[in-house]
Design an enzyme around this catalytic site. Structure first.
Site, mmCIF file in Angstrom:
data_model
loop_
_atom_site.group_PDB
_atom_site.id
_atom_site.type_symbol
_atom_site.label_atom_id
_atom_site.label_comp_id
_atom_site.label_asym_id
_atom_site.label_seq_id
_atom_site.Cartn_x
_atom_site.Cartn_y
_atom_site.Cartn_z
ATOM 1 N N ASN A 32 55.183 -32.302 28.577
ATOM 2 C CA ASN A 32 53.912 -32.844 28.039
ATOM 3 C C ASN A 32 52.927 -32.032 27.410
ATOM 4 O O ASN A 32 51.793 -32.190 26.833
ATOM 5 C CB ASN A 32 53.296 -33.369 29.273
ATOM 6 C CG ASN A 32 52.945 -32.456 30.295
ATOM 7 O OD1 ASN A 32 53.016 -31.138 30.216
ATOM 8 N ND2 ASN A 32 52.144 -32.824 31.194
ATOM 9 N N SER A 77 52.845 -24.032 38.633
ATOM 10 C CA SER A 77 53.308 -23.012 39.303
ATOM 11 C C SER A 77 52.368 -22.104 39.513
ATOM 12 O O SER A 77 52.921 -20.878 39.796
ATOM 13 C CB SER A 77 54.337 -22.595 37.978
ATOM 14 O OG SER A 77 54.103 -22.178 37.120
ATOM 15 N N THR A 117 62.196 -21.969 44.041
ATOM 16 C CA THR A 117 61.246 -20.989 44.074
ATOM 17 C C THR A 117 61.717 -19.977 45.154
ATOM 18 O O THR A 117 61.983 -20.645 46.240
ATOM 19 C CB THR A 117 59.829 -21.321 43.922
ATOM 20 O OG1 THR A 117 59.114 -20.021 43.874
ATOM 21 C CG2 THR A 117 59.422 -22.116 44.885
ATOM 22 N N TYR A 142 52.383 -24.569 46.618
ATOM 23 C CA TYR A 142 53.305 -24.835 45.524
ATOM 24 C C TYR A 142 54.597 -24.422 46.109
ATOM 25 O O TYR A 142 55.738 -25.220 45.646
ATOM 26 C CB TYR A 142 53.164 -23.184 44.757
ATOM 27 C CG TYR A 142 54.084 -22.994 43.866
ATOM 28 C CD1 TYR A 142 54.636 -23.853 42.936
ATOM 29 C CD2 TYR A 142 54.824 -21.838 43.912
ATOM 30 C CE1 TYR A 142 55.642 -23.716 42.117
ATOM 31 C CE2 TYR A 142 55.921 -21.572 43.201
ATOM 32 C CZ TYR A 142 56.309 -22.358 42.035
ATOM 33 O OH TYR A 142 57.498 -22.195 41.307
ATOM 34 N N LYS A 146 57.894 -27.638 46.319
ATOM 35 C CA LYS A 146 59.310 -27.288 45.513
ATOM 36 C C LYS A 146 60.424 -27.555 46.965
ATOM 37 O O LYS A 146 61.304 -28.302 46.603
ATOM 38 C CB LYS A 146 59.648 -25.833 45.396
ATOM 39 C CG LYS A 146 58.936 -25.347 44.044
ATOM 40 C CD LYS A 146 59.453 -25.952 42.628
ATOM 41 C CE LYS A 146 58.887 -25.311 41.671
ATOM 42 N NZ LYS A 146 59.542 -25.629 40.327
ATOM 43 N N ARG A 222 58.769 -6.293 44.356
ATOM 44 C CA ARG A 222 59.134 -7.613 43.903
ATOM 45 C C ARG A 222 60.596 -7.456 42.879
ATOM 46 O O ARG A 222 60.720 -6.280 42.491
ATOM 47 C CB ARG A 222 58.107 -8.229 42.737
ATOM 48 C CG ARG A 222 56.780 -8.472 43.480
ATOM 49 C CD ARG A 222 57.045 -9.659 44.485
ATOM 50 N NE ARG A 222 55.785 -9.925 45.387
ATOM 51 C CZ ARG A 222 55.454 -9.235 46.465
ATOM 52 N NH1 ARG A 222 56.259 -8.424 47.147
ATOM 53 N NH2 ARG A 222 54.116 -9.760 47.142
ATOM 54 N N GLY A 283 47.927 -13.005 51.585
ATOM 55 C CA GLY A 283 49.217 -13.733 51.260
ATOM 56 C C GLY A 283 50.491 -13.028 50.600
ATOM 57 O O GLY A 283 51.459 -13.349 50.683
#
Length: 337
Positions: A32, A77, A117, A142, A146, A222, A283
């Protein structure tokens, strides 16, 4: 195979499209363009400008051909946005996916590959790489959205026989090594492009959030996996779906700290990154690294771009060549028409 890719104008989706084309598959894109870019859709690819929130339009696209596989990347996301407006995220991501899954089941699409995810796993896994069957405990709406979709796919398999792959990947990064595509989010929230933009003078005031984590340099660690490696994994799992549904983690398997990302951009660019410390964000877990052993065993997949400098180099090269992302080309295309 004849493949329909939703979200194929977005970052990971567009890279999956060119990888599918490179592998000889026939591809169409549904998007979209709310966050994607028309210029990111490969030339000659059939394009459906459709919102998955519209079940009638979605069903029309799925019914328009005999798809061998649907690869679903389209979703909201941004974790922070989902914390501010949880019900919007839960509703949008789940209902749009459900519209698509329902149509795929109704029209006997045999294979469905889902872009899931690592946000499913929460933040209490310590320093060990996270395995694909680790405990599910989403730390954001989020991530929860998922997981809802993964469960819907379980029932699509049990009741309709539609095989699916849920691919739980970590931090997608980098750009097409041939320079055809790159990362262009508005707003940008990912550390590597933000750090690159800071040396290009496009986004001053880069902040690293927290320097007191229990890691070797005090910053979060990460797992950065190159977007081309991610696309390769999506293609490899297609053949498995002839007989069974699967779930995998996809990551580099190597953890890089926020500070190491800054240092990598400095090495690759030869420029000093202007940045400053900021307080921790609520978080943010200290370490999130993937264990992709099961994916490797079943498909032979291994990351080709495992070195952080390699990942940064492809991202930097594309960003330098496209300082305004896809917007320059889109403006030119619109003027030409």
């Amino acid at each position: 195979m004849k493949c329909l890719v939703t979200g194929g104008a977005g970052f990971v989706g567009s890279h999956a499209v060119i990888s599918l084309l490179d592998a000889g598959h026939e591809v169409a894109v549904l998007d979209n363009l709310s966050t994607g870019h028309l210029s990111a859709v490969a030339p000659g690819v059939r394009f459906f400008n459709v919102d998955l929130a519209d079940p009638v339009a979605t069903d029309r696209v799925v019914a328009s051909d005999q798809w061998d596989a649907v690869l679903h990347f389209a979703a909201l996301s941004l974790v922070g946005d989902s914390m501010r407006d949880p019900f919007y995220y839960l509703h949008n991501n789940y209902v749009t996916a459900l519209n698509l899954i329902r149509s795929c089941a109704a029209h006997a699409v045999p294979r469905f590959v889902f872009s899931s995810t690592a946000a499913l796993f929460g933040g209490d896994h310590g320093s060990e790489p996270i395995v694909h069957d680790a405990r599910i405990d989403p730390s954001s709406p989020y991530g929860e959205s998922k997981f809802f979709i993964e469960r819907a796919l379980v029932w699509a398999d049990r009741i309709h026989g539609m095989r699916s792959a849920s691919l739980r990947y970590f931090n997608a990064a980098g750009a097409d090594p041939l320079g055809r595509l790159g990362e262009d989010h508005q707003p940008e929230t990912h550390l590597i492009p933000l750090t690159i933009d800071s040396i290009l003078g496009r986004r001053p005031g880069l902040k690293l959030f927290g320097n007191d984590y229990p890691t070797h340099d005090g910053t979060c660690i990460r797992d950065y996996v190159h977007v081309t490696d991610l696309a390769d994994a999506h293609i490899r799992v297609l053949s498995l779906l002839d007989t069974r549904s699967v779930t995998y983690n996809i990551g580099n398997g190597l953890g890089f700290s926020n500070l190491e990302v800054v240092q990598s951009v400095e090495r690759v660019s030869g420029r000093k990154v202007p940045w400053e410390w900021a307080p921790r964000r609520q978080g943010d877990p200290a370490v999130l690294v993937a264990n992709s052993t099961q994916l490797s065993r079943d498909t032979g997949w291994k990351p080709r771009y495992h070195d952080l400098d390699q990942i940064v180099e492809t991202a930097l090269r594309w960003r330098e060549a496209h300082p305004y992302g896809y917007r320059e080309k889109q403006s030119h295309d619109l003027m030409a028409t």
